[in-house]
Design a protein around this motif. Structure first.
Motif: not given
Length: 260
Positions: A187-214
């Motif tokens: 809902x937040x991603x839909x509402x805010x402009x792409x120009x204010x979004x960053x992508x992150x991993x927080x590595x080594x934590x919180x791996x995304x699907x389908x890699x969750x748990x790695x």
């Protein structure tokens, strides 16, 4: 190419292959990565990594979970570390009310405020950790209207997101946006402009699907770009290019010189 704006590469889980992994990132679609510290020691380690790899940048700060031994002298050390050419932010700083064993809220707030003062005095952005402390985090950053930055792994409401964007802040999104139970983040991603979004991993934590748990690392940051693209109905290439440009703008990393 992508910019992973939040990855903790000093973490011991990278000891077996840190050098090889970081060296490989540009060839695996990750143009840049920023390593934020959580205390003085890890802040120094982030700087050391940035010195070895041209595509790695650093931030320095004391995390709310690690502020229990805070002394005002730490500010002088952080100020000195922040003078390094590859330090582009004060962070990871903020508030974390989730764990009962964390330092007292009043201490966390004092340490956060002092580091926002440092960011303001150095004209650097801040990387904010906000866990179960949305109201207090927003109130504190509003005390420093000259400071902007990114709310890392954003977990607040749509209304708070829109207010932060209006104040000039960016929002960072990590692996949890790919999880099946993700509800608020889309809902937040839909509402805010792409120009204010960053992508992150927080590595080594919180791996995304389908890699969750790695063990997570920057080679998985494309999954955040894919998920944001799906939510916004945009090509992945558009999201990758814009979020990378956003990160460069926030952290003042110039575009590479074009070859003749």
């Amino acid at each position: 190419m992508l910019f992973d704006t939040h990855a903790h590469y000093y973490d011991g889980r990278f000891d077996p292959d840190r050098e090889e992994l970081l060296a490989s990132l540009p060839g695996r679609g990750v143009e840049l990565a920023l390593c934020p510290g959580c205390d003085l020691s890890s802040s120094r380690a982030c700087i050391a990594l940035s010195e070895r790899f041209p595509h790695i940048y650093a931030a320095v700060g004391v995390h709310p979970e690690d502020c229990g031994d805070w002394e005002d002298g730490f500010l002088w050390e952080l100020r000195s570390l922040a003078s390094h050419a590859k330090v582009r932010a004060i962070g990871e700083i903020g508030l974390d009310y989730y764990w009962k064993e964390n330092p007292p809220k009043a201490l966390q707030q004092n340490v956060f405020r002092r580091q926002l003062e440092l960011a303001q005095s150095l004209s650097l952005p801040a990387i904010v950790h906000d866990r179960e402390a949305h109201g207090d985090c927003l109130a504190l950053v509003k005390e420093f209207p000259q400071v902007t930055g990114v709310f890392h792994c954003y977990s607040g409401s749509v209304d708070m997101a829109l207010e932060l964007v209006e104040l000039g802040w960016y929002l960072g999104f990590d692996g949890p946006i790919t999880y099946k139970n993700a509800k608020k983040a889309p809902e937040v991603i839909s509402a805010v402009p792409l120009e204010r979004i960053l992508v992150e991993t927080d590595a080594p934590y919180m791996a995304p699907e389908p890699f969750r748990g790695r063990r997570n690392d920057s080679t998985y940051v494309y999954r955040m770009a894919e998920t944001i693209a799906q939510i916004k109905g945009l090509p992945v290439e558009t999201v990758a290019a814009q979020t990378t440009a956003n990160g460069r703008r926030l952290f003042r990393i110039p575009e590479p010189a074009k070859k003749e």
